[in-house]
Design an enzyme around this catalytic site. Structure first.
Site, PDB file in Angstrom:
ATOM      1  N   ASN A   1      18.219 -16.916 -26.165  1.00  0.00           N
ATOM      2  CA  ASN A   1      18.699 -18.210 -25.680  1.00  0.00           C
ATOM      3  C   ASN A   1      17.763 -19.279 -26.222  1.00  0.00           C
ATOM      4  OD1 ASN A   1      16.451 -18.459 -23.880  1.00  0.00           O
ATOM      5  ND2 ASN A   1      17.540 -17.348 -22.270  1.00  0.00           N
TER       6      ASN A   1
ATOM      7  N   ASN B   1      18.183  -9.959 -15.117  1.00  0.00           N
ATOM      8  CA  ASN B   1      17.604 -10.267 -16.417  1.00  0.00           C
ATOM      9  C   ASN B   1      16.890 -11.621 -16.383  1.00  0.00           C
ATOM     10  OD1 ASN B   1      19.216 -12.646 -17.739  1.00  0.00           O
ATOM     11  ND2 ASN B   1      20.670 -11.419 -16.568  1.00  0.00           N
TER      12      ASN B   1
ATOM     13  N   LYS C   1       0.303 -15.846   1.064  1.00  0.00           N
ATOM     14  CA  LYS C   1       0.270 -17.290   1.324  1.00  0.00           C
ATOM     15  C   LYS C   1       1.569 -17.952   0.866  1.00  0.00           C
ATOM     16  CE  LYS C   1      -4.475 -18.845   0.928  1.00  0.00           C
ATOM     17  NZ  LYS C   1      -5.378 -19.528  -0.019  1.00  0.00           N
TER      18      LYS C   1
ATOM     19  N   TYR D   1      25.316 -15.936 -26.831  1.00  0.00           N
ATOM     20  CA  TYR D   1      23.902 -16.028 -27.221  1.00  0.00           C
ATOM     21  C   TYR D   1      23.753 -16.275 -28.717  1.00  0.00           C
ATOM     22  CZ  TYR D   1      22.171 -14.538 -22.673  1.00  0.00           C
ATOM     23  OH  TYR D   1      21.845 -14.495 -21.342  1.00  0.00           O
TER      24      TYR D   1
ATOM     25  N   LYS E   1      30.892 -18.776 -20.940  1.00  0.00           N
ATOM     26  CA  LYS E   1      29.655 -19.565 -21.084  1.00  0.00           C
ATOM     27  C   LYS E   1      28.941 -19.210 -22.368  1.00  0.00           C
ATOM     28  CE  LYS E   1      25.686 -19.149 -18.449  1.00  0.00           C
ATOM     29  NZ  LYS E   1      25.072 -19.116 -17.116  1.00  0.00           N
ATOM     30  N   MET E   2      28.381 -20.238 -23.014  1.00  0.00           N
ATOM     31  CA  MET E   2      27.598 -20.010 -24.232  1.00  0.00           C
ATOM     32  C   MET E   2      26.263 -20.742 -24.142  1.00  0.00           C
ATOM     33  SD  MET E   2      29.597 -22.538 -26.891  1.00  0.00           S
ATOM     34  CE  MET E   2      28.326 -22.666 -28.130  1.00  0.00           C
ATOM     35  N   LYS E   3      25.334 -20.306 -24.988  1.00  0.00           N
ATOM     36  CA  LYS E   3      24.011 -20.903 -25.048  1.00  0.00           C
ATOM     37  C   LYS E   3      24.013 -22.120 -25.962  1.00  0.00           C
ATOM     38  CE  LYS E   3      22.366 -17.905 -22.300  1.00  0.00           C
ATOM     39  NZ  LYS E   3      21.956 -18.347 -20.955  1.00  0.00           N
TER      40      LYS E   3
ATOM     41  N   ASP F   1      24.744 -23.647 -21.567  1.00  0.00           N
ATOM     42  CA  ASP F   1      23.476 -23.360 -20.886  1.00  0.00           C
ATOM     43  C   ASP F   1      22.312 -23.581 -21.839  1.00  0.00           C
ATOM     44  OD1 ASP F   1      21.385 -22.374 -19.400  1.00  0.00           O
ATOM     45  OD2 ASP F   1      22.233 -20.360 -19.125  1.00  0.00           O
ATOM     46  N   ALA F   2      21.449 -24.554 -21.515  1.00  0.00           N
ATOM     47  CA  ALA F   2      20.295 -24.890 -22.366  1.00  0.00           C
ATOM     48  C   ALA F   2      19.015 -24.167 -21.937  1.00  0.00           C
ATOM     49  CB  ALA F   2      20.065 -26.394 -22.366  1.00  0.00           C
ATOM     50  N   ASN F   3      19.082 -23.380 -20.867  1.00  0.00           N
ATOM     51  CA  ASN F   3      17.932 -22.580 -20.424  1.00  0.00           C
ATOM     52  C   ASN F   3      16.632 -23.378 -20.291  1.00  0.00           C
ATOM     53  OD1 ASN F   3      19.818 -20.250 -21.742  1.00  0.00           O
ATOM     54  ND2 ASN F   3      18.582 -19.501 -20.043  1.00  0.00           N
TER      55      ASN F   3
ATOM     56  N   GLU G   1      24.354 -26.676 -18.030  1.00  0.00           N
ATOM     57  CA  GLU G   1      23.394 -25.905 -17.213  1.00  0.00           C
ATOM     58  C   GLU G   1      21.951 -26.028 -17.698  1.00  0.00           C
ATOM     59  OE1 GLU G   1      24.606 -21.846 -16.634  1.00  0.00           O
ATOM     60  OE2 GLU G   1      22.549 -21.104 -16.437  1.00  0.00           O
TER      61      GLU G   1
ATOM     62  N   GLU H   1      18.682 -21.229 -11.306  1.00  0.00           N
ATOM     63  CA  GLU H   1      18.381 -19.803 -11.468  1.00  0.00           C
ATOM     64  C   GLU H   1      16.884 -19.529 -11.532  1.00  0.00           C
ATOM     65  OE1 GLU H   1      20.301 -19.438 -15.514  1.00  0.00           O
ATOM     66  OE2 GLU H   1      18.435 -18.415 -15.991  1.00  0.00           O
TER      67      GLU H   1
ATOM     68  N   ASP I   1      19.454 -17.192  -7.496  1.00  0.00           N
ATOM     69  CA  ASP I   1      19.773 -15.760  -7.664  1.00  0.00           C
ATOM     70  C   ASP I   1      18.867 -14.974  -6.731  1.00  0.00           C
ATOM     71  OD1 ASP I   1      19.902 -13.119  -8.478  1.00  0.00           O
ATOM     72  OD2 ASP I   1      19.567 -13.538 -10.598  1.00  0.00           O
TER      73      ASP I   1
ATOM     74  N   HIS J   1      23.311 -16.932 -10.482  1.00  0.00           N
ATOM     75  CA  HIS J   1      22.923 -16.319 -11.753  1.00  0.00           C
ATOM     76  C   HIS J   1      22.780 -14.814 -11.574  1.00  0.00           C
ATOM     77  CE1 HIS J   1      19.432 -14.668 -14.054  1.00  0.00           C
ATOM     78  NE2 HIS J   1      19.946 -15.341 -15.053  1.00  0.00           N
TER      79      HIS J   1
ATOM     80  N   GLU K   1      28.300 -15.015 -11.504  1.00  0.00           N
ATOM     81  CA  GLU K   1      28.214 -14.820 -12.950  1.00  0.00           C
ATOM     82  C   GLU K   1      28.562 -13.381 -13.303  1.00  0.00           C
ATOM     83  OE1 GLU K   1      24.313 -15.764 -14.582  1.00  0.00           O
ATOM     84  OE2 GLU K   1      25.186 -15.969 -16.586  1.00  0.00           O
ATOM     85  N   SER K   2      28.977 -13.162 -14.540  1.00  0.00           N
ATOM     86  CA  SER K   2      29.170 -11.789 -15.008  1.00  0.00           C
ATOM     87  C   SER K   2      28.857 -11.741 -16.499  1.00  0.00           C
ATOM     88  CB  SER K   2      30.588 -11.345 -14.661  1.00  0.00           C
ATOM     89  OG  SER K   2      31.291 -10.858 -15.748  1.00  0.00           O
ATOM     90  N   TYR K   3      28.231 -10.652 -16.939  1.00  0.00           N
ATOM     91  CA  TYR K   3      27.910 -10.473 -18.368  1.00  0.00           C
ATOM     92  C   TYR K   3      28.723  -9.282 -18.865  1.00  0.00           C
ATOM     93  CZ  TYR K   3      23.539 -12.899 -17.000  1.00  0.00           C
ATOM     94  OH  TYR K   3      22.605 -13.756 -16.490  1.00  0.00           O
TER      95      TYR K   3
HETATM   96  O1  LIG Z   1      19.820 -16.176 -20.935  1.00  0.00           O
HETATM   97  C1  LIG Z   1      19.403 -16.057 -19.778  1.00  0.00           C
HETATM   98  O2  LIG Z   1      18.191 -16.095 -19.491  1.00  0.00           O
HETATM   99  C2  LIG Z   1      20.377 -15.887 -18.656  1.00  0.00           C
HETATM  100  C3  LIG Z   1      20.880 -17.177 -18.152  1.00  0.00           C
HETATM  101  O3  LIG Z   1      20.318 -18.245 -18.315  1.00  0.00           O
HETATM  102  C4  LIG Z   1      22.145 -17.203 -17.420  1.00  0.00           C
HETATM  103  O4  LIG Z   1      22.728 -16.146 -17.241  1.00  0.00           O
HETATM  104  O5  LIG Z   1      22.554 -18.283 -17.002  1.00  0.00           O
HETATM  105 MG   LIG Z   2      21.273 -19.859 -17.222  1.00  0.00          MG
END
Ligand SMILES: O=C([O-])CC(=O)C(=O)O
Ligand SMILES: [Mg+2]
Length: 391
Positions: A23, A57, A104, A158, A184-186, A215-217, A241, A267, A294, A324, A343-345
């Site tokens: 990503n 993950n 703590k 990805y 969804k894509m990165k 998703d820009a992570n 995202e 996430e 998550d 997530h 979510e689902s992969y």
């Molecule tokens: O690529 C990743 O770390 C997973 C992620 O962000 C997602 O599933 O939204």
């Molecule tokens: Mg994400």
């Protein structure tokens, strides 16, 4: 009862879930997960009840923390102190408190992943001891009606060595063929001009059959996040995202001014206090934005319940949560407590992610089978690695 039911063993193994994907922030060539088994002396169907858990993950396996601190605390606790009032099951909140003794507050780091993994296994065991699917147990505990039909979206897209736009389109097409209607894509792992081209390729492929989330992570600084917002707001996206650093609430809030469409994040917030700060300071809008906390990374369902309470206090509906991680634990929470989906992969992180083998995606939804516990026993490849650990 002269002998309290007890947790007799806690096992952990760190397993690879590696792949060459990347990503905008990390690659997954060395990614691992902790698989845990919480073994009880309760017998159901002629076998001791074992609860299973694993972490999502993105964070690595937590064998060190689990073996050094959290598993010993569970095993050293007086078994009676972990039981519910009726004495007929483990009380997950008491188990949680035992694990978190002498920890703590604040600085949640990765202990939240270790505890989240064990918490998943404890809830699996508790629902199996009660001989109910976890989503039904949760709905009962909260006085709600369960809804076994849950929205799911396909995460992927990805960056991958040698992957061109045609391969990306084919991947997205395959998700539509499998019944999804949000994919969804990165983004953020390539220059904006390249990402624009990738996004337009996917939008051309999915047409009006599905919606696209990106998703820009957490990769962008404010300036880049805004530059992307200005480009992305022209597209009919499902969401934008994790634009910036997960703990940079000022960035998230500033971004809202440039992005009228739905934003998603959460996430990488690992406690109800961090989630509450996002709602207080992150400019997230309860009428359109999405929250992705998550439980498997953030101290488990016991803590997630506190996060949901923080949402309620802040005026957010629980249906704004789409967690997530793509695991069946969040699927149960979604069905039991009325989250917006999960979510689902479809192609990644196997055998951990996904659904019981009998489950099909139809119109972007799955229907939960009536399996005791979280439902791992319904997924043959997953339960086989789990049973290897327990036996
Ligand atoms: O690529 C990743 O770390 C997973 C992620 O962000 C997602 O599933 O939204
Ligand atoms: Mg994400």
């Amino acid at each position: 009862m002269e002998n309290a039911m007890r947790i007799v063993d806690v096992r952990e193994i760190t397993q690879p879930i590696s792949s060459p994907i990347r990503n905008a922030y990390i690659d997954f060539t060395k990614m691992t997960t902790s698989l845990v088994a919480v073994v009880t002396d309760v017998v159901r169907d002629g076998r001791p009840v074992v609860g299973y858990g694993f972490n999502s993950n993105g964070r690595y396996g937590q064998g060190g923390l689990i073996r050094e601190r959290f598993a010993p605390r569970l095993l050293e606790a007086d078994p009676k102190s972990l039981l519910n009032e009726a004495g007929d099951n483990i009380d997950p909140d008491k188990a949680w408190a035992a694990m978190m003794a002498n920890e703590k507050p604040g600085g949640h780091g990765e202990r939240s992943v270790a505890v989240g993994t064990l918490d998943m296994a404890i809830w699996d065991a508790v629902a199996k001891i009660a001989e109910k699917p976890l989503f039904r147990l949760l709905a009962e505990r909260h006085g709600r009606e369960a809804n076994p039909r849950v929205f799911v979206y396909a995460a992927g897209g990805y960056y991958y060595p040698g992957k061109d736009d045609d391969a990306l389109r084919a991947e997205m097409r395959s998700y539509l063929d499998r019944g999804y209607n949000v994919v969804k894509m990165k983004i953020g792992g390539a220059p904006l001009t390249d990402d624009r081209r990738r996004i337009e390729a996917v939008l051309a492929e999915i047409g009006s059959q599905a919606q696209l989330a990106v998703d820009a992570n957490g990769r962008f600084d404010l300036e880049t996040a805004i530059a992307y917002a200005k480009a992305l707001r022209d597209y009919p996206l499902f969401w934008y995202e994790e634009a910036g650093d997960p703990l940079d609430f000022a960035l998230q809030s500033a971004l809202a001014e440039f992005y009228p469409g739905p934003m998603a994040t959460g996430e990488n917030l690992f406690s109800h206090q961090d989630a509450r700060n996002l709602l207080r300071y992150g400019g997230m809008r309860p009428d359109r934005d999405w929250l992705q906390f998550d439980c498997a990374l953030s101290y488990g369902l016991c803590e997630y319940t506190r996060t949901l309470e923080a949402l309620r206090v802040a005026g957010w509906g629980w249906d704004r949560c789409i967690p997530h991680g793509g695991h069946q634990m969040s699927l149960n929470i979604a069905a039991g407590l009325g989250l917006g989906g999960n979510e689902s992969y479809p192609d990644l992180f196997q055998p951990y992610g996904g659904f019981p083998d009998s489950v099909r995606v139809e119109n972007g939804h799955v229907t939960m089978p009536e399996l005791p516990g979280i439902g791992f026993e319904g997924k043959a490849d997953l339960i086989s690695v789990m049973r290897d650990l327990a036996s």
